[in-house]
Write a protein that holds these residues in place. Sequence first.
Motif, mmCIF file in Angstrom:
data_model
loop_
_atom_site.group_PDB
_atom_site.id
_atom_site.type_symbol
_atom_site.label_atom_id
_atom_site.label_comp_id
_atom_site.label_asym_id
_atom_site.label_seq_id
_atom_site.Cartn_x
_atom_site.Cartn_y
_atom_site.Cartn_z
ATOM 1 N N LEU A 148 44.471 6.569 -3.322
ATOM 2 C CA LEU A 148 45.500 5.743 -3.945
ATOM 3 C C LEU A 148 45.829 6.241 -5.348
ATOM 4 C CD1 LEU A 148 47.334 3.301 -3.735
ATOM 5 C CD2 LEU A 148 45.476 1.893 -4.631
ATOM 6 N N LYS A 153 49.573 7.245 -6.460
ATOM 7 C CA LYS A 153 50.227 6.603 -7.599
ATOM 8 C C LYS A 153 50.716 7.647 -8.611
ATOM 9 C CE LYS A 153 48.135 1.982 -7.764
ATOM 10 N NZ LYS A 153 49.286 1.257 -8.298
ATOM 11 N N ASN A 207 53.802 1.071 -7.486
ATOM 12 C CA ASN A 207 53.386 -0.068 -6.665
ATOM 13 C C ASN A 207 54.451 -0.417 -5.632
ATOM 14 O OD1 ASN A 207 55.144 -1.520 -8.593
ATOM 15 N ND2 ASN A 207 53.344 -1.496 -9.919
ATOM 16 N N LEU A 259 56.002 2.765 -4.037
ATOM 17 C CA LEU A 259 54.986 3.424 -3.215
ATOM 18 C C LEU A 259 54.789 2.692 -1.891
ATOM 19 C CD1 LEU A 259 52.654 5.334 -2.602
ATOM 20 C CD2 LEU A 259 51.204 3.963 -4.129
ATOM 21 N N VAL A 260 54.639 1.381 -1.943
ATOM 22 C CA VAL A 260 54.381 0.615 -0.724
ATOM 23 C C VAL A 260 55.627 0.546 0.160
ATOM 24 C CG1 VAL A 260 53.678 -1.610 0.218
ATOM 25 C CG2 VAL A 260 52.581 -0.728 -1.854
ATOM 26 N N SER A 269 56.346 3.941 1.749
ATOM 27 C CA SER A 269 55.323 4.228 2.756
ATOM 28 C C SER A 269 55.621 3.482 4.046
ATOM 29 C CB SER A 269 53.935 3.834 2.236
ATOM 30 O OG SER A 269 53.544 4.634 1.134
ATOM 31 N N SER A 279 46.202 8.044 3.650
ATOM 32 C CA SER A 279 47.128 7.629 2.600
ATOM 33 C C SER A 279 47.804 6.303 2.919
ATOM 34 C CB SER A 279 48.181 8.713 2.357
ATOM 35 O OG SER A 279 48.884 9.014 3.544
ATOM 36 N N ASP A 280 47.942 5.977 4.212
ATOM 37 C CA ASP A 280 48.467 4.666 4.595
ATOM 38 C C ASP A 280 47.453 3.569 4.285
ATOM 39 O OD1 ASP A 280 50.912 5.594 5.710
ATOM 40 O OD2 ASP A 280 49.894 6.129 7.572
ATOM 41 N N GLU A 325 44.906 3.494 2.433
ATOM 42 C CA GLU A 325 44.523 3.372 1.020
ATOM 43 C C GLU A 325 45.299 2.261 0.316
ATOM 44 O OE1 GLU A 325 42.530 5.234 -1.244
ATOM 45 O OE2 GLU A 325 41.527 6.324 0.368
ATOM 46 N N LEU A 326 46.525 2.016 0.753
ATOM 47 C CA LEU A 326 47.361 1.009 0.098
ATOM 48 C C LEU A 326 46.754 -0.383 0.187
ATOM 49 C CD1 LEU A 326 50.876 2.095 1.468
ATOM 50 C CD2 LEU A 326 49.834 2.719 -0.725
ATOM 51 N N THR A 354 48.355 -2.714 -4.852
ATOM 52 C CA THR A 354 49.266 -2.535 -3.720
ATOM 53 C C THR A 354 48.894 -3.432 -2.535
ATOM 54 O OG1 THR A 354 47.895 -0.650 -3.043
ATOM 55 C CG2 THR A 354 49.891 -0.164 -4.310
ATOM 56 N N VAL A 384 51.355 -5.216 0.297
ATOM 57 C CA VAL A 384 51.198 -5.031 1.743
ATOM 58 C C VAL A 384 51.147 -6.386 2.435
ATOM 59 C CG1 VAL A 384 49.636 -4.228 3.562
ATOM 60 C CG2 VAL A 384 50.067 -2.782 1.567
#
Length: 258
Positions: free
Chosen positions: A106, A110, A121, A124-125, A128, A207-208, A210-211, A219, A223
């Motif tokens: 993460l 970032k 934040n 990024l989310v 993704s 990487s998914d 991790e959010l 984050t 989510v």
Amino acid sequence: MASLRYLLAAALVVAFVLEGSPSQAQLSPSFYSSTCPNVLNIIEDVLKKAFSSDIRIGASLIRLHFHDCFVDSGGPSWAVPLGRRDSRTANRALANQKLPGPSDTLDVLKSSFRNVGCNDNFDLVALSGAHTFGRAQCRFFRGRLYDFNNTGKPDPTLDRTLLKQLRELCPQGGNGGVLANFDVKTPDVFDNKYFSNLRLRKGLLQSDQELFSTPGADTAAIVEDFGRNQNAFFKNFVTSMIRMGNLKPLQEIKGRLD
């Protein structure tokens, strides 16, 4: 159909890379109105035909938008300023830019977003969330299945049932090009199920996941929100796509190849 509208938006990436518009001093949502007034209808027709023959075309086009150094995007879902030229030179820029990777933590994700001018934040989310459809090759996540972070064990944040399924699909020493669905629930629909999957530890890439699974991550709450409220995801996705498309636009001769 919401998912098709988002696919149409992504498709404009390809159209504007190829379109030879006149030099203009300013970007504008109506930049192509005189040179190609039917561009949206043309793209819609082409995309519908492409979508009928390749279910992955929508995910591929959104990926193109992201990887082509944040170039033009628009469509019937929202108005964006058009007329960028840097899509013609984006591939050269990629060689000098660190793009987020499938095994990034993460903190690294970032940093990658901050470095290009996106926030680390909501952007990024939301962006993704494009992994709500499409596929990934085994080679991009196999490390999670067998030797996570050189531990000789699987990623502890990966759901055990999904782990078993992915190991059957991607055995050690197997074909790294085999494809797996990003979204285990609705793999070919642009919706918010990606976020529900993360809450169930069913993100395909490190990487998914991790959010949501990184301790103390800001984050995770986003989510949760997007997983409960699909409209919130769609709204923020539009905002983040526009922000990404507006990063350091090159116009006129500055964006042309020498």
